[in-house]
Design a protein around this motif. Structure first.
Motif, short mmCIF file in Angstrom:
data_model
loop_
_atom_site.label_atom_id
_atom_site.label_comp_id
_atom_site.label_asym_id
_atom_site.label_seq_id
_atom_site.Cartn_x
_atom_site.Cartn_y
_atom_site.Cartn_z
N ILE A 136 65.61 40.48 10.87
CA ILE A 136 67.06 40.59 10.89
C ILE A 136 67.43 42.06 11.09
N ASP A 137 68.29 42.33 12.06
CA ASP A 137 68.65 43.71 12.37
C ASP A 137 70.12 43.75 12.81
N ALA A 138 70.86 44.66 12.22
CA ALA A 138 72.28 44.76 12.53
C ALA A 138 72.52 45.08 14.00
N ARG A 139 71.62 45.86 14.61
CA ARG A 139 71.78 46.20 16.03
C ARG A 139 71.74 44.94 16.89
N ALA A 140 70.83 44.03 16.57
CA ALA A 140 70.73 42.78 17.32
C ALA A 140 71.96 41.91 17.09
N GLY A 141 72.47 41.90 15.85
CA GLY A 141 73.68 41.13 15.58
C GLY A 141 74.87 41.65 16.34
N ALA A 142 75.01 42.97 16.37
CA ALA A 142 76.13 43.57 17.11
C ALA A 142 76.02 43.29 18.60
N ALA A 143 74.81 43.39 19.15
CA ALA A 143 74.62 43.13 20.58
C ALA A 143 74.91 41.68 20.92
N ALA A 144 74.46 40.76 20.07
CA ALA A 144 74.72 39.34 20.33
C ALA A 144 76.20 39.05 20.38
N ALA A 145 76.94 39.62 19.42
CA ALA A 145 78.38 39.40 19.39
C ALA A 145 79.06 39.99 20.63
N LEU A 202 76.63 47.91 24.07
CA LEU A 202 75.44 47.49 23.32
C LEU A 202 74.79 48.71 22.66
N PRO A 203 74.14 48.52 21.50
CA PRO A 203 73.43 49.65 20.88
C PRO A 203 72.39 50.24 21.83
N GLY A 204 72.33 51.56 21.90
CA GLY A 204 71.41 52.20 22.83
C GLY A 204 69.96 52.08 22.43
N ASP A 205 69.71 51.81 21.15
CA ASP A 205 68.33 51.71 20.67
C ASP A 205 67.95 50.28 20.34
N LEU A 206 68.46 49.34 21.13
CA LEU A 206 68.23 47.93 20.84
C LEU A 206 66.75 47.56 20.87
N LEU A 207 65.99 48.17 21.75
CA LEU A 207 64.56 47.87 21.82
C LEU A 207 63.82 48.28 20.55
N ALA A 208 64.40 49.18 19.78
CA ALA A 208 63.76 49.62 18.54
C ALA A 208 63.94 48.60 17.42
N ALA A 209 64.84 47.65 17.58
CA ALA A 209 65.00 46.61 16.57
C ALA A 209 63.76 45.72 16.58
N PRO A 210 63.07 45.57 15.46
CA PRO A 210 61.78 44.88 15.45
C PRO A 210 61.90 43.38 15.71
N LEU A 211 61.03 42.87 16.54
CA LEU A 211 61.00 41.44 16.80
C LEU A 211 60.72 40.67 15.51
N GLY A 212 61.41 39.55 15.37
CA GLY A 212 61.16 38.69 14.21
C GLY A 212 61.81 39.16 12.93
#
Length: 347
Positions: free
Chosen positions: A96-105, A84-94
């Motif tokens: 679209i963020d590539a980090r969140a997409g990668a983690a979900a997959a 998982l991306p190490g900075d996932l918490l930095a992806a802003p709530l609400g």
């Protein structure tokens, strides 16, 4: 703990970290609806979700699924997913963020690995965002297509279909995530027949070994005898005839603007005439189920070699981070997964 947890827990994927998935998972654990479940995802994201939804819920990092046995009540076990991306918490709530997409997959991939290895009984997936997947370079438009590809690596992918269900209506789709122009071309006799066969075969999992399957038409009034289009006569009717020759209780095609009302099962005043409706396109089939209430709808992928369910809603970016998201559909998805994964449901 239950014997089900001792043998095979049910795994819940975290979903898009920027959406409501982690929050509804936290609510489900706090409400007691996630007994025997383990979350696959990021511990920090799930701890944030616990705080956003009222706190008073411990979040425990575990190293293997069996470790969940040792946890006390009111504790959410989270199995960290590698990569998982190490900075996932930095992806802003609400957003679209590539980090969140990668983690979900990555969470989905891990869930399939565990269930195929026999370590998990079923998969429940929290909502993902298709644009976030695309931003991460994931080559699948949604859960269904990704799970189909992951189900049997190195082998031809199984034929799968999306079913959306609640207590009153079950709809199985011939076509799903494609433009309407492409979907019409994808409605072939072979595709309709395959959908009917998959729906019939899978119905035994929820206790209906001989379901009454209504096949909806494609055109207004199911073509009105060819006046409004001939797909019902040329494409759909031969599929129904072939299914009936197989011993399947399929009928139609029926006008798509009325068949769902006939199939709706709301006893005692309105017992449904049919157990399943096969619909030709995504919106034809899903609008009626969602209109009855997304809070109780469940998405089930039929045809996979394992059980997968999901809530009947998306990431709801507009309310992500507010703690207001309703966990009812996720709770229904967990109940459905337990039912389909139980050995007694296969009889």
């Amino acid at each position: 703990m239950s014997n089900g947890l001792r043998a095979q827990p049910l795994v819940i994927t975290m979903g898009d970290a920027c959406g409501i998935g982690p929050e509804i998972i936290a609510k489900l654990f706090r409400d007691g609806g996630a007994r025997g479940c383990v979350v696959l995802g990021d511990v920090a994201v799930m701890r944030r979700a616990a705080g956003l939804t009222g706190g008073l819920l411990a979040v425990a990092r575990i190293e293997r699924l069996a470790d969940a046995l040792d946890l006390p009540p009111m504790c959410m076990p989270v199995l960290p997913v590698p990569g998982l991306p190490g900075d996932l918490l930095a992806a802003p709530l609400g957003r679209i963020d590539a980090r969140a997409g990668a983690a979900a997959a990555r969470c989905i991939e891990q869930a399939v690995t565990l269930v195929r290895a026999g370590e998990a009984s079923a998969i429940v997936t929290a909502p993902i965002h298709k644009e976030a997947l695309a931003a991460a370079g994931i080559g699948f438009p949604g859960h269904t297509e990704m799970l189909q590809a992951l189900a049997a690596p190195g082998e031809p992918p199984p034929a799968v279909r999306m079913m959306l269900a609640n207590d009153e209506l079950r709809t199985v789709l011939v076509t799903i995530h494609m433009s309407l122009r492409r979907a019409i071309d994808a409605v072939t006799t072979e595709a309709v027949l395959e959908t009917i066969r998959i729906a019939h075969a899978c119905a035994a999992g929820w206790g209906q070994p001989r379901p009454r399957i209504a096949v909806a038409g494609l055109n207004p009034h199911a073509g009105e005898g060819g006046l409004f289009g001939d797909e019902e006569l040329r494409i759909i009717a031969p599929a129904i005839a072939a299914a009936r020759a197989d011993g399947i209780d399929a009928s139609g095609s029926y006008a798509p603007d009325t068949v769902f009302m006939r199939a709706r099962h709301a006893p005692p005043a309105h017992p449904g005439e049919f157990d399943i409706v096969v619909a030709m396109t995504h919106d034809h089939g899903l609008i009626p189920v969602k209109y009855l209430g997304v809070e109780q709808g469940v998405n089930v992928t039929l045809g996979l070699p394992f059980v997968r369910t999901s809530p009947d809603h998306g990431t709801a970016f507009d309310i992500a981070g507010t703690g207001r998201a309703d966990a009812s559909s996720l709770a229904a998805a967990v109940r459905m997964a337990r039912r389909l994964a139980a050995p007694t449901s296969k009889t």
